[in-house]
Write a protein that holds these residues in place. Structure first.
Motif, PDB file in Angstrom:
ATOM      1  N   GLY A  45       0.817  -1.203   0.000  1.00 52.70           N
ATOM      2  CA  GLY A  45       0.000   0.000   0.000  1.00 52.70           C
ATOM      3  C   GLY A  45       0.853   1.255   0.000  1.00 52.70           C
ATOM      4  O   GLY A  45       1.933   1.287   0.602  1.00 52.70           O
ATOM      5  N   HIS A  46       0.392   2.300  -0.711  1.00 58.96           N
ATOM      6  CA  HIS A  46       1.046   3.611  -0.718  1.00 58.96           C
ATOM      7  C   HIS A  46      -0.022   4.698  -0.791  1.00 58.96           C
ATOM      8  O   HIS A  46      -1.200   4.407  -1.048  1.00 58.96           O
ATOM      9  CB  HIS A  46       2.006   3.753  -1.904  1.00 58.96           C
ATOM     10  CG  HIS A  46       3.210   2.872  -1.840  1.00 58.96           C
ATOM     11  ND1 HIS A  46       4.202   3.053  -0.899  1.00 58.96           N
ATOM     12  CD2 HIS A  46       3.586   1.813  -2.589  1.00 58.96           C
ATOM     13  CE1 HIS A  46       5.146   2.131  -1.094  1.00 58.96           C
ATOM     14  NE2 HIS A  46       4.792   1.365  -2.106  1.00 58.96           N
ATOM     15  N   SER A  47       0.402   5.953  -0.628  1.00 59.18           N
ATOM     16  CA  SER A  47      -0.543   7.063  -0.612  1.00 59.18           C
ATOM     17  C   SER A  47       0.213   8.350  -0.904  1.00 59.18           C
ATOM     18  O   SER A  47       1.423   8.324  -1.162  1.00 59.18           O
ATOM     19  CB  SER A  47      -1.217   7.144   0.767  1.00 59.18           C
ATOM     20  OG  SER A  47      -0.223   7.276   1.776  1.00 59.18           O
ATOM     21  N   CYS A 106       4.422  10.236   0.765  1.00 61.55           N
ATOM     22  CA  CYS A 106       3.554   9.092   1.059  1.00 61.55           C
ATOM     23  C   CYS A 106       3.260   9.109   2.549  1.00 61.55           C
ATOM     24  O   CYS A 106       4.146   9.350   3.363  1.00 61.55           O
ATOM     25  CB  CYS A 106       4.266   7.798   0.671  1.00 61.55           C
ATOM     26  SG  CYS A 106       3.319   6.310   1.053  1.00 61.55           S
ATOM     27  N   THR A 120       1.622   6.487   4.179  1.00 57.89           N
ATOM     28  CA  THR A 120       1.288   5.136   4.620  1.00 57.89           C
ATOM     29  C   THR A 120       2.255   4.713   5.736  1.00 57.89           C
ATOM     30  O   THR A 120       3.436   5.028   5.684  1.00 57.89           O
ATOM     31  CB  THR A 120       1.366   4.175   3.417  1.00 57.89           C
ATOM     32  OG1 THR A 120       0.389   4.590   2.455  1.00 57.89           O
ATOM     33  CG2 THR A 120       1.093   2.742   3.824  1.00 57.89           C
ATOM     34  N   HIS A 132       8.457   5.097   4.649  1.00 55.82           N
ATOM     35  CA  HIS A 132       8.003   5.424   3.286  1.00 55.82           C
ATOM     36  C   HIS A 132       8.639   6.722   2.796  1.00 55.82           C
ATOM     37  O   HIS A 132       9.009   6.841   1.630  1.00 55.82           O
ATOM     38  CB  HIS A 132       6.472   5.506   3.234  1.00 55.82           C
ATOM     39  CG  HIS A 132       5.814   4.149   3.201  1.00 55.82           C
ATOM     40  ND1 HIS A 132       5.205   3.633   2.086  1.00 55.82           N
ATOM     41  CD2 HIS A 132       5.702   3.203   4.162  1.00 55.82           C
ATOM     42  CE1 HIS A 132       4.730   2.425   2.355  1.00 55.82           C
ATOM     43  NE2 HIS A 132       5.017   2.142   3.612  1.00 55.82           N
ATOM     44  N   MET A 188       9.808   8.466  -0.997  1.00 53.41           N
ATOM     45  CA  MET A 188       8.476   8.944  -1.380  1.00 53.41           C
ATOM     46  C   MET A 188       8.223  10.355  -0.847  1.00 53.41           C
ATOM     47  O   MET A 188       7.429  10.572   0.071  1.00 53.41           O
ATOM     48  CB  MET A 188       7.416   7.959  -0.903  1.00 53.41           C
ATOM     49  CG  MET A 188       7.677   6.555  -1.464  1.00 53.41           C
ATOM     50  SD  MET A 188       6.321   5.421  -1.195  1.00 53.41           S
ATOM     51  CE  MET A 188       5.160   5.983  -2.444  1.00 53.41           C
TER      52      MET A 188
HETATM   53 CU   LIG Z   1       4.476   4.509   0.408  1.00 49.36          CU
END
Ligand SMILES: [Cu+2]
Length: 433
Positions: A211-213, A252, A254, A260, A265
C-alpha cells in the motif's frame, strides 16, 4: 533485511523437529485486519498438523503470513490462502513480510504444549548488519544524477499530473544501491511549479507491491479520501487548489511513514505568487532527506529499507535530491554576477537542515511563507542585511538568492556538519561570463 527474501533467519522450520504425529489436524481461520492478525495465536499439541486459512480483510494494504519457512502469497483485499505448516513439534512465531508490518505488530504465534516461542522480533538498534557500514565506493562514478534545474512555469486551466508509484533499485550514493519506493521512478519525486490560485489534479497510480498514498501540503483538504492508502494496482484522484505561496512538501503517508518517506516517497511543490517571482538567472531545487540502507553494491543486491534502522535513527547518508554527493560529481553551474535562486525543502523524515553555501552570502531569504530579507533589506528597513544559512525543520521549505563574486568552486552543504559528511554536499562551479 527482508525476512521473507531468503534464508528466513530466526524462524524454526517446523518440519525439522522430531515429533510423533498425533494424527490430528488443527485448522484455524485468521484475518489480517488493520496491522494485526486476528486471532494472533493458536494453541496445539506437539505432533498436530496445523493449517492456517488466512483472509486479508484490510481494504488498503496487501499482507501475507510467513511461519516456520512457509509463506502465503501476498493477498489483496478479500483474498484467502491456505498455509499448511505440516506436523508441528515446537512453538514458532510468524509474521507479515511486507516491509514494516512485523515491527507494527503483525505477528502470529503457534504455541505448542503451552510454551511460547522466543520472540524473534528484532529490537530497534540491534539489527544485524553483519559488520557493514554502508560505505559504497565514494570514488565510483554515479549511474545517474537527478536534474536540479527548476523548469519554467507553464500556465493551465487545471494542472494535471500523473504520479506512478514504483519500487525500483536506484543508486543512493556512489556505489551504494537501494530498492527505492518512488513517485515516477527517481530517488526524489518530481518538482511541481505552480502559481497561487492554480487548480491541481493528481492521478496517483500504485504500481508497487504494498500500500502507498500521497499527502500534498500545498493544498488544504480533508485527508480522509485523497490521502487514503491504496493497494497495488489501484488509482486515486487528488484535487487541491494551491492558494498559498511557499515551498511545500508532499509525501507518502502510509505507515510506517518514516520508512516510506526515507525510502524516497517525497518531493516539492513550489507555489509562486500569482504574478510569479522576480526573474533570476538560474533556479535550482534541493531536497534534503535521510537514507537508511545496507551495503548493497549493485542493483541486483538492492534491498528495501529496514524500518528498524529508521526508528533507531541509524542514518547511513543524508542526501540532496535522493543521492549522496551527486552534485560533487556534476556541480551546479553559475557565472560570476548572475543571480541564483536555490529552492530548499527538508523532507526529513527526522533531521533538520542548515542550508549553507561556503563562500556565499544570501541577500534574499524566504522561509515558510514570508521573506526574512529581500534584496539585502529586512522588514524594518535595515540595509545591507545578509544571511549565512537557511534553517529548516522537517517539512519546512524556502528559497535563498545570491550572486557569486568571483570564479571558483563553492560547496553547498547542510551546515549540520555530520550530515554534510554523510553526503548532504555538492559544489557550485562558478565561471567567468
Ligand atoms: Cu508509500
Amino acid at each position: 533485511m527482508d525476512p521473507g527474501a531468503a534464508g528466513l533467519p530466526g524462524s524454526t522450520p517446523t518440519g525439522s523437529v522430531d515429533v510423533t504425529p498425533t494424527g490430528q489436524t488443527v485448522r484455524v481461520e485468521v484475518a489480517a485486519r488493520g496491522m494485526k492478525f486476528v486471532p494472533d495465536r493458536v494453541q496445539v499439541n506437539a505432533g498436530d498438523r496445523v493449517v492456517i486459512e488466512l483472509t486479508n480483510e484490510d481494504e488498503t494494504n496487501v499482507h501475507d503470513l510467513l511461519v516456520g519457512g512457509v509463506r502465503t502469497p501476498r493477498l489483496a483485499a478479500g483474498e484467502t490462502a491456505e498455509l499448511d505448516l505440516g506436523v508441528v513439534g515446537a512453538s514458532v512465531e510468524g509474521w507479515c513480510t511486507v516491509v514494516g508490518h512485523r515491527q507494527m505488530g503483525m505477528t502470529f504465534q503457534v504455541i505448542v504444549d503451552g510454551q511460547a516461542a522466543g520472540s524473534e522480533t528484532p529490537t530497534p538498534g540491534e539489527t544485524d548488519h553483519s559488520g557493514h557500514d554502508a560505505v559504497g565506493d565514494p570514488e565510483a562514478p554515479l549511474s545517474g544524477v537527478v536534474d536540479p534545474v527548476l523548469p519554467a512555469y507553464e500556465p493551465a486551466d487545471v494542472h494535471r499530473y500523473e504520479f506512478r508509484v514504483t519500487e525500483v533499485p536506484l543508486e543512493v550514493a556512489p556505489g551504494l544501491w537501494q530498492r527505492r519506493w518512488t513517485f515516477n521512478g527517481e530517488s526524489v519525486g518530481p518538482t511541481l511549479r505552480l502559481r497561487a490560485g492554480d487548480e491541481v489534479e493528481i492521478t496517483l497510480i500504485n504500481d508497487g507491491t504494498m500500500g502507498h498514498s500521497i499527502d500534498f501540503h500545498a493544498g488544504a483538504v480533508a485527508p480522509d479520501e485523497p490521502m487514503r492508502t491504496i493497494a497495488p494496482g489501484e488509482t486515486l484522484i487528488y484535487r487541491f487548489t494551491a492558494e498559498r505561496v511557499g515551498v511545500w512538501m508532499y509525501h507518502c503517508s502510509t505507515m510506517p511513514m518514516s520508512a516510506h518517506i526515507a525510502a524516497g516517497m517525497h518531493g516539492t511543490v513550489i507555489v509562486e505568487p500569482a504574478e510569479g517571482l522576480p526573474e533570476v538567472d538560474r533556479e535550482y531545487v534541493v531536497v534534503q532527506s535521510e537514507v537508511f540502507t545496507d551495503d548493497a553494491r549493485s542493483a541486483e543486491e538492492a534491498t528495501d529499507i529496514d524500518p528498524a534502522k529508521v526508528s533507531a535513527e541509524q542514518i547511513d547518508r543524508v542526501v540532496f535530491n535522493g543521492v549522496a554527493n551527486q552534485y560533487d560529481q556534476e556541480p551546479f553551474q553559475a557565472k560570476v554576477g548572475e543571480r541564483v535562486r536555490f529552492y530548499v525543502l527538508d523532507a526529513g523524515p527526522n533531521r533538520a537542515s542548515s542550508f549553507h553555501i561556503v563562500g556565499g552570502q544570501f541577500d534574499t531569504v524566504f522561509r515558510e511563507g514570508g521573506y526574512l530579507i529581500k534584496d539585502g533589506v529586512d522588514a524594518f528597513g535595515t540595509q545591507n542585511a545578509g544571511s549565512q544559512a537557511l534553517a529548516l525543520q522537517p517539512a519546512e521549505g524556502g528559497f535563498v538568492e545570491l550572486t557569486f563574486p568571483e570564479a571558483g568552486h563553492y560547496p553547498v552543504v547542510s551546515h549540520i556538519m555530520i550530515d554534510a559528511e554523510r553526503g548532504a554536499h555538492g559544489i557550485v562551479e562558478v565561471t567567468n561570463p
